[in-house]
Design a protein around this motif. Structure first.
Motif, short mmCIF file in Angstrom:
data_model
loop_
_atom_site.label_atom_id
_atom_site.label_comp_id
_atom_site.label_asym_id
_atom_site.label_seq_id
_atom_site.Cartn_x
_atom_site.Cartn_y
_atom_site.Cartn_z
N LEU A 39 0.82 -1.21 0.00
CA LEU A 39 0.00 0.00 0.00
C LEU A 39 0.86 1.27 0.00
N SER A 40 2.06 1.17 0.55
CA SER A 40 2.92 2.35 0.62
C SER A 40 3.37 2.82 -0.76
N THR A 41 3.15 2.00 -1.79
CA THR A 41 3.49 2.41 -3.15
C THR A 41 2.39 3.29 -3.75
N LEU A 42 1.27 3.41 -3.05
CA LEU A 42 0.16 4.25 -3.50
C LEU A 42 0.16 5.57 -2.74
N THR A 43 -0.55 6.54 -3.26
CA THR A 43 -0.77 7.78 -2.51
C THR A 43 -1.84 7.52 -1.46
N ASN A 44 -1.91 8.39 -0.46
CA ASN A 44 -2.94 8.23 0.56
C ASN A 44 -4.34 8.35 -0.02
N ASP A 45 -4.51 9.19 -1.04
CA ASP A 45 -5.82 9.30 -1.69
C ASP A 45 -6.19 7.98 -2.37
N GLN A 46 -5.21 7.34 -3.00
CA GLN A 46 -5.48 6.05 -3.63
C GLN A 46 -5.82 4.99 -2.59
N VAL A 47 -5.12 5.03 -1.45
CA VAL A 47 -5.40 4.08 -0.37
C VAL A 47 -6.85 4.25 0.11
N ARG A 48 -7.28 5.49 0.29
CA ARG A 48 -8.66 5.75 0.71
C ARG A 48 -9.65 5.18 -0.32
N GLU A 49 -9.34 5.37 -1.59
CA GLU A 49 -10.22 4.87 -2.65
C GLU A 49 -10.28 3.34 -2.63
N TRP A 50 -9.14 2.70 -2.43
CA TRP A 50 -9.07 1.24 -2.44
C TRP A 50 -9.79 0.64 -1.24
N LEU A 51 -9.52 1.18 -0.05
CA LEU A 51 -9.97 0.54 1.18
C LEU A 51 -11.28 1.06 1.72
N GLY A 52 -11.67 2.28 1.32
CA GLY A 52 -12.86 2.88 1.90
C GLY A 52 -12.56 3.48 3.26
N SER A 53 -13.56 4.03 3.88
CA SER A 53 -13.34 4.76 5.14
C SER A 53 -13.44 3.87 6.37
N SER A 54 -14.06 2.70 6.24
CA SER A 54 -14.25 1.81 7.38
C SER A 54 -13.51 0.50 7.15
N LEU A 55 -12.49 0.22 7.97
CA LEU A 55 -11.68 -0.98 7.82
C LEU A 55 -12.15 -2.05 8.80
N ASP A 56 -12.16 -3.30 8.36
CA ASP A 56 -12.58 -4.40 9.24
C ASP A 56 -11.67 -4.48 10.45
N LYS A 57 -12.27 -4.54 11.62
CA LYS A 57 -11.54 -4.67 12.87
C LYS A 57 -11.36 -6.16 13.16
N THR A 106 -8.71 -7.70 14.94
CA THR A 106 -8.25 -7.93 16.31
C THR A 106 -8.28 -6.60 17.05
N GLU A 107 -7.93 -6.63 18.32
CA GLU A 107 -7.93 -5.39 19.11
C GLU A 107 -6.89 -4.39 18.60
N THR A 108 -5.86 -4.88 17.90
CA THR A 108 -4.79 -3.97 17.47
C THR A 108 -4.88 -3.60 15.99
N THR A 109 -5.93 -4.04 15.28
CA THR A 109 -6.10 -3.64 13.89
C THR A 109 -6.26 -2.13 13.79
N LEU A 110 -5.53 -1.50 12.87
CA LEU A 110 -5.55 -0.05 12.74
C LEU A 110 -6.82 0.44 12.03
N ASP A 111 -7.27 1.64 12.42
CA ASP A 111 -8.30 2.30 11.64
C ASP A 111 -7.61 3.07 10.51
N LEU A 112 -8.41 3.69 9.64
CA LEU A 112 -7.83 4.33 8.45
C LEU A 112 -6.88 5.46 8.82
N ARG A 113 -7.24 6.27 9.80
CA ARG A 113 -6.38 7.41 10.17
C ARG A 113 -5.01 6.95 10.63
N HIS A 114 -4.97 5.96 11.50
CA HIS A 114 -3.69 5.45 11.99
C HIS A 114 -2.93 4.70 10.90
N LEU A 115 -3.66 4.02 10.01
CA LEU A 115 -3.00 3.33 8.91
C LEU A 115 -2.27 4.32 8.01
N LEU A 116 -2.94 5.41 7.65
CA LEU A 116 -2.32 6.41 6.77
C LEU A 116 -1.08 7.03 7.42
#
Length: 257
Positions: free
Chosen positions: A155-173, A175-185
């Motif tokens: 994913l780091s090969t993409l821009t953050n805008d592209q990552v948002r487009e690919w993954l959407g705003s809500s990421l599957d949780k 485990t307890e440590t799975t990142l949300d979109l803000r922390h992922l970016l």
């Protein structure tokens, strides 16, 4: 050709295209859910009747493009898809294989080689550690990019805008440590600088991993060391150094221009 015959041919082509489109939608949905889905869940995701999905899945299962997890526990992508991906990347796999074996032997852990396929990261080769307590990642496994170290590296090969487009705003949780979109970016910005990505029990409790991005003539790939978290925490620096060496050897033969 008569108008009636032309209409039949057009209808036949349209029907064939629709079948392919529906089968593709089912496979993309399963690719986004590597742990598998029931027929009812697939039907909900693709917006088709359960009976229609059942017929499509049965046909795909015959061709081993999908497989039943266990009776009553749903379906996931099958081994034939992994074989197709493996054949497509044969050149990279043959070049990287010895480096992966050396990496696994050096760190004493399982290692994988992965790439982007569609909007998922796919395991195209692996070396399983020869020890009692080890992590085994299935070949051809489609993994959630936001919760795995190789997914983040890719994913780091993409821009953050592209990552948002690919993954959407809500990421599957997962485990307890799975990142949300803000922390992922935020983490992706750091990965672009450091060259390393880690996932600390974000996909599966008790399993952690570290990856390095390897640009190749067939596009970006990621090499990953995956280990039980208890060992990972004490050896992560060693894993990163070994990954740097592995990247150098692969890049020597398969590096991007």
């Amino acid at each position: 050709m008569s108008d009636a015959k032309e209409k039949i041919d057009d209808d036949s082509r349209s029907g064939g295209i629709q079948v392919i489109a529906r089968a593709s939608a089912v496979m993309r949905t399963l690719g986004s859910h590597p742990k598998g889905l029931t027929l009812a869940a697939i039907a909900q995701h693709v917006g088709l009747a359960r009976s229609t999905v059942q017929r499509i899945v049965a046909a795909l299962e015959t061709e081993q493009m999908v497989e039943a997890i266990r009776p009553g526990n749903g379906f996931r992508l099958g081994p034939a898809l992994a074989q197709l991906i493996h054949q497509t990347h044969t050149d990279i796999i043959s070049i990287a294989r010895k480096s992966l074996e050396s990496l696994s032997e050096k760190v004493g852990e399982s290692v994988t080689l992965s790439c982007i396929s569609g909007r998922q990261n796919i395991i195209i080769d692996r070396v399983v550690a020869e020890r009692d307590l080890r992590v085994v990642i299935p070949m051809g496994q489609s993994m959630p990019m936001h919760a795995t170290s190789d997914g983040k590296a890719l994913l780091s090969t993409l821009t953050n805008d592209q990552v948002r487009e690919w993954l959407g705003s809500s990421l599957d949780k997962l485990t307890e440590t799975t990142l949300d979109l803000r922390h992922l970016l935020t983490q992706l910005d750091e990965i672009r600088i450091s060259g390393f990505a880690t996932a600390h029990q974000e996909y599966s409790v008790g399993v952690s991993a570290c990856s390095i991005l390897v640009p190749t003539f067939m596009g970006p790939h990621a090499v990953t060391v995956v280990a039980p978290t208890a060992r990972f925490d004490t050896q992560v620096a060693e894993f990163k150094a070994a990954l740097e060496e592995c990247k150098a050897t692969i890049s020597h033969s398969a590096g991007a221009e």
